[in-house]
Design a protein around this motif. Structure first.
Motif, PDB file in Angstrom:
ATOM      1  N   UNK A 300       0.822  -1.215   0.000  1.00 40.55           N
ATOM      2  CA  UNK A 300       0.000   0.000   0.000  1.00 40.55           C
ATOM      3  C   UNK A 300       0.854   1.261   0.000  1.00 40.55           C
ATOM      4  N   UNK A 301       2.128   1.150   0.390  1.00 42.95           N
ATOM      5  CA  UNK A 301       3.036   2.301   0.342  1.00 42.95           C
ATOM      6  C   UNK A 301       3.193   2.793  -1.089  1.00 42.95           C
ATOM      7  N   UNK A 302       3.275   1.859  -2.023  1.00 47.82           N
ATOM      8  CA  UNK A 302       3.404   2.245  -3.435  1.00 47.82           C
ATOM      9  C   UNK A 302       2.159   2.982  -3.911  1.00 47.82           C
ATOM     10  N   UNK A 303       0.968   2.537  -3.451  1.00 51.16           N
ATOM     11  CA  UNK A 303      -0.275   3.214  -3.823  1.00 51.16           C
ATOM     12  C   UNK A 303      -0.283   4.651  -3.318  1.00 51.16           C
ATOM     13  N   UNK A 304       0.177   4.854  -2.082  1.00 52.33           N
ATOM     14  CA  UNK A 304       0.232   6.209  -1.525  1.00 52.33           C
ATOM     15  C   UNK A 304       1.222   7.081  -2.287  1.00 52.33           C
ATOM     16  N   UNK A 305       2.319   6.479  -2.761  1.00 52.12           N
ATOM     17  CA  UNK A 305       3.318   7.252  -3.506  1.00 52.12           C
ATOM     18  C   UNK A 305       2.772   7.764  -4.821  1.00 52.12           C
ATOM     19  N   UNK A 306       1.728   7.153  -5.351  1.00 56.28           N
ATOM     20  CA  UNK A 306       1.143   7.575  -6.614  1.00 56.28           C
ATOM     21  C   UNK A 306       0.050   8.628  -6.438  1.00 56.28           C
ATOM     22  N   UNK A 307      -0.244   8.994  -5.189  1.00 57.02           N
ATOM     23  CA  UNK A 307      -1.301   9.978  -4.926  1.00 57.02           C
ATOM     24  C   UNK A 307      -0.785  11.375  -5.245  1.00 57.02           C
ATOM     25  N   UNK A 308      -1.545  12.117  -6.054  1.00 61.95           N
ATOM     26  CA  UNK A 308      -1.203  13.489  -6.399  1.00 61.95           C
ATOM     27  C   UNK A 308      -1.952  14.499  -5.529  1.00 61.95           C
ATOM     28  N   UNK A 309      -3.181  14.156  -5.135  1.00 60.89           N
ATOM     29  CA  UNK A 309      -4.006  15.086  -4.363  1.00 60.89           C
ATOM     30  C   UNK A 309      -4.808  14.289  -3.347  1.00 60.89           C
ATOM     31  N   UNK A 310      -4.816  14.747  -2.112  1.00 62.10           N
ATOM     32  CA  UNK A 310      -5.558  14.092  -1.042  1.00 62.10           C
ATOM     33  C   UNK A 310      -6.660  15.034  -0.578  1.00 62.10           C
ATOM     34  N   UNK A 311      -7.911  14.603  -0.713  1.00 58.83           N
ATOM     35  CA  UNK A 311      -9.064  15.410  -0.329  1.00 58.83           C
ATOM     36  C   UNK A 311      -9.606  14.922   1.008  1.00 58.83           C
ATOM     37  N   UNK A 312      -9.783  15.843   1.946  1.00 57.21           N
ATOM     38  CA  UNK A 312     -10.323  15.522   3.258  1.00 57.21           C
ATOM     39  C   UNK A 312     -11.758  16.008   3.352  1.00 57.21           C
ATOM     40  N   UNK A 313     -12.558  15.307   4.150  1.00 56.46           N
ATOM     41  CA  UNK A 313     -13.947  15.717   4.311  1.00 56.46           C
ATOM     42  C   UNK A 313     -14.057  16.786   5.385  1.00 56.46           C
ATOM     43  N   UNK A 314     -15.269  17.057   5.819  1.00 60.63           N
ATOM     44  CA  UNK A 314     -15.487  18.097   6.811  1.00 60.63           C
ATOM     45  C   UNK A 314     -14.847  17.730   8.149  1.00 60.63           C
ATOM     46  N   UNK A 315     -14.690  18.729   8.987  1.00 58.77           N
ATOM     47  CA  UNK A 315     -14.047  18.542  10.288  1.00 58.77           C
ATOM     48  C   UNK A 315     -14.811  17.528  11.117  1.00 58.77           C
ATOM     49  N   UNK A 316     -14.086  16.601  11.713  1.00 59.78           N
ATOM     50  CA  UNK A 316     -14.706  15.703  12.675  1.00 59.78           C
ATOM     51  C   UNK A 316     -14.495  14.235  12.396  1.00 59.78           C
ATOM     52  N   UNK A 317     -14.360  13.837  11.137  1.00 60.91           N
ATOM     53  CA  UNK A 317     -14.208  12.416  10.843  1.00 60.91           C
ATOM     54  C   UNK A 317     -12.739  12.042  10.698  1.00 60.91           C
ATOM     55  N   UNK A 318     -12.040  12.715   9.767  1.00 57.03           N
ATOM     56  CA  UNK A 318     -10.615  12.460   9.619  1.00 57.03           C
ATOM     57  C   UNK A 318      -9.822  13.373  10.544  1.00 57.03           C
ATOM     58  N   UNK A 319     -10.233  14.644  10.626  1.00 58.76           N
ATOM     59  CA  UNK A 319      -9.565  15.573  11.545  1.00 58.76           C
ATOM     60  C   UNK A 319     -10.163  15.436  12.929  1.00 58.76           C
ATOM     61  N   UNK A 320      -9.592  16.153  13.916  1.00 59.14           N
ATOM     62  CA  UNK A 320     -10.001  15.943  15.308  1.00 59.14           C
ATOM     63  C   UNK A 320     -11.171  16.814  15.736  1.00 59.14           C
ATOM     64  N   UNK A 321     -11.622  17.739  14.909  1.00 62.03           N
ATOM     65  CA  UNK A 321     -12.783  18.527  15.250  1.00 62.03           C
ATOM     66  C   UNK A 321     -12.530  19.618  16.271  1.00 62.03           C
ATOM     67  N   UNK A 322     -11.269  19.900  16.601  1.00 61.00           N
ATOM     68  CA  UNK A 322     -10.961  20.930  17.591  1.00 61.00           C
ATOM     69  C   UNK A 322     -10.975  22.325  16.986  1.00 61.00           C
ATOM     70  N   UNK A 323     -11.052  23.354  17.849  1.00 60.77           N
ATOM     71  CA  UNK A 323     -11.013  24.738  17.407  1.00 60.77           C
ATOM     72  C   UNK A 323      -9.887  25.456  18.133  1.00 60.77           C
ATOM     73  N   UNK A 324      -9.375  26.527  17.515  1.00 68.43           N
ATOM     74  CA  UNK A 324      -8.277  27.293  18.081  1.00 68.43           C
ATOM     75  C   UNK A 324      -8.609  28.783  18.010  1.00 68.43           C
ATOM     76  N   UNK A 325      -8.132  29.534  19.010  1.00 71.24           N
ATOM     77  CA  UNK A 325      -8.306  30.980  19.023  1.00 71.24           C
ATOM     78  C   UNK A 325      -7.272  31.612  18.094  1.00 71.24           C
ATOM     79  N   UNK A 326      -7.740  32.487  17.186  1.00 67.40           N
ATOM     80  CA  UNK A 326      -6.852  33.135  16.236  1.00 67.40           C
ATOM     81  C   UNK A 326      -6.546  34.570  16.670  1.00 67.40           C
ATOM     82  N   UNK A 327      -7.542  35.410  16.693  1.00 66.97           N
ATOM     83  CA  UNK A 327      -7.306  36.812  17.060  1.00 66.97           C
ATOM     84  C   UNK A 327      -8.619  37.461  17.498  1.00 66.97           C
TER      85      UNK A 327
END
Length: 413
Positions: A300-327
């Motif tokens: 599967x490492x070879x399959x990942x090496x052939x990836x040109x673009x990785x699309x992520x879905x909305x916050x919460x499933x792949x990402x952790x869903x956290x928020x941060x203070x900006x300004x």
């Protein structure tokens, strides 16, 4: 009602002890087997019984028959190549076995008219389950009585916005209660719950097609048809050189003839290419593991090496869903005044510095805390309410100014 659990008064009695035992005997509990679709035997078999290992093993056996074990050292390539694949995939299997969306904890259920806490695995079908703020829903259930329950379903749906649940609504395991409390009847447990279904899908093994390994196997298949007659031809020519089979067997020259024939054949097999490919895959898998990426299969490492673009879905499933203070953005008429901005920022910190701040408040505290802000003196506090949509604090300076203004005003007659 058990007052120590601090739960609302309800009329429902829940399951009886005999009903709970009947559910446990029939296997209708919330226990889930943590196994993957690929066993240890399957992993060993897939890495041992390969075309490359078969060719090298057959050549090694021929050399060992002659008694020249030193010339069979090339057989260690089998152990190295096989060991790399087995170790890597066993680590992936161990990680998958531990994979679970649900957190093991104790939950409040209502049985025989009393509220009691039980481990999540002891919840049975038909239980009356209390869903409390801060807890993860352990099993699918239907809400009977909701007291302002709001759920974070981002782990299941990817939607970060909380969902308010009313009487009769369905709640799914894996979601988290962010506020309120509710009494719900469990209608799906164990492997039939929504979270267990998602976990099982993540553990399904899918064979990876590697173009690199496919090309190597094509070469090996071609070499198999070429090697067998070539090996026979080399042995026959060696026997003729020493005077025929009878003379070779009598003098023991047949051993050297077989070793020479195998040496000629093994030199045509791309052992270095196969070993180098496995080593590269293993190194890539270890580097990905440091980034918390699970590699089920080396290819599967070879399959990942052939990836040109990785699309992520909305916050919460792949990402952790956290928020941060900006300004903090000031109004135009206040912008540029450092004293006003500093005071407003301190006020924002103090507003968020509640006993149990929500996610937004905790993000403000963390962000401003890193910038050197600390809790200031607060004389009084009005907590945030979604009904009035505001919160407030009273500082000693503001209180003193109010009291001074009140002293200056003439009494009302």
């Amino acid at each position: 009602m058990n007052a120590t659990l601090n739960l609302p008064e309800v009329e429902e009695n829940g399951l009886t002890a005999s009903q709970v035992r009947a559910c446990e005997e029939s296997g209708q509990t919330n226990a889930v087997k943590s196994t993957t679709s690929r066993s240890i035997l399957d992993i060993v078999r897939a890495n041992v019984f390969t075309l490359f290992n078969g060719i090298i093993f057959a050549a090694m056996v021929l050399v060992l028959i002659t008694g020249s074990w030193k010339d069979a050292v090339f057989g260690f390539v089998i152990l190295i190549n096989t060991g790399i694949g087995i170790v890597t995939e066993l680590k992936a299997k161990r990680t998958l076995d531990r994979l679970s969306i649900l957190v093991t904890s104790d939950y409040a259920v209502r049985r025989d008219g009393e509220n009691t806490e039980v481990p999540s695995r002891d919840i049975v079908l038909g239980d009356l389950l209390w869903i409390r703020s801060g807890e993860q829903v352990p099993a699918d259930a239907q809400v009977l009585s909701s007291y302002g329950l709001e759920l974070d379903e981002s782990m299941l749906t990817g939607e970060s916005r909380t969902v308010r649940k009313e009487d009769g609504d369905q709640v799914y395991s894996g979601s988290t209660a962010v506020s309120g409390v509710a009494l719900a009847r469990v209608n799906a447990v164990g492997e039939h719950s929504y979270a267990a279904t998602l976990t099982a899908q993540a553990k399904v093994y899918k064979k990876t097609v590697s173009d690199l390994n496919k090309g190597i196997n094509t070469i090996l298949k071609f070499m198999t048809f070429l090697v067998v007659p070539l090996c026979v031809l080399l042995v026959w020519s060696q026997m003729r050189t020493v005077g025929g089979w009878n003379a070779a067997i009598a003098s023991g020259e047949w051993r050297q003839a077989i070793v020479s024939a195998v040496a000629g054949v093994v030199g045509m097999i791309p052992e270095g290419l196969v070993l180098l490919t496995s080593l590269n895959f293993a190194v890539a898998a270890m580097r990905l593991a440091r980034k918390n990426t699970l590699v089920q299969e080396l290819e599967s490492v070879e399959t990942l090496a052939r990836v040109d673009c990785l699309n992520l879905d909305k916050t919460g499933t792949i990402t952790d869903g956290g928020i941060m203070f900006d300004r903090l953005v000031m109004l135009e008429r206040m912008d540029g005044d450092d004293r006003v901005e500093s005071a407003a920022t301190q006020a924002l910190y103090d507003l968020s510095n509640e006993e149990q701040p929500n996610g937004t408040g905790q993000a403000v505290l963390d962000g401003l805390g890193e910038r050197g802000y600390h809790a200031g003196p607060v004389r009084a506090r009005v907590p945030f309410s979604s009904a009035r949509k505001w919160s407030a604090i009273v500082t000693p300076a503001a209180a003193a100014e109010t009291e001074s203004a009140a002293d200056r005003e003439p009494p009302t007659v």
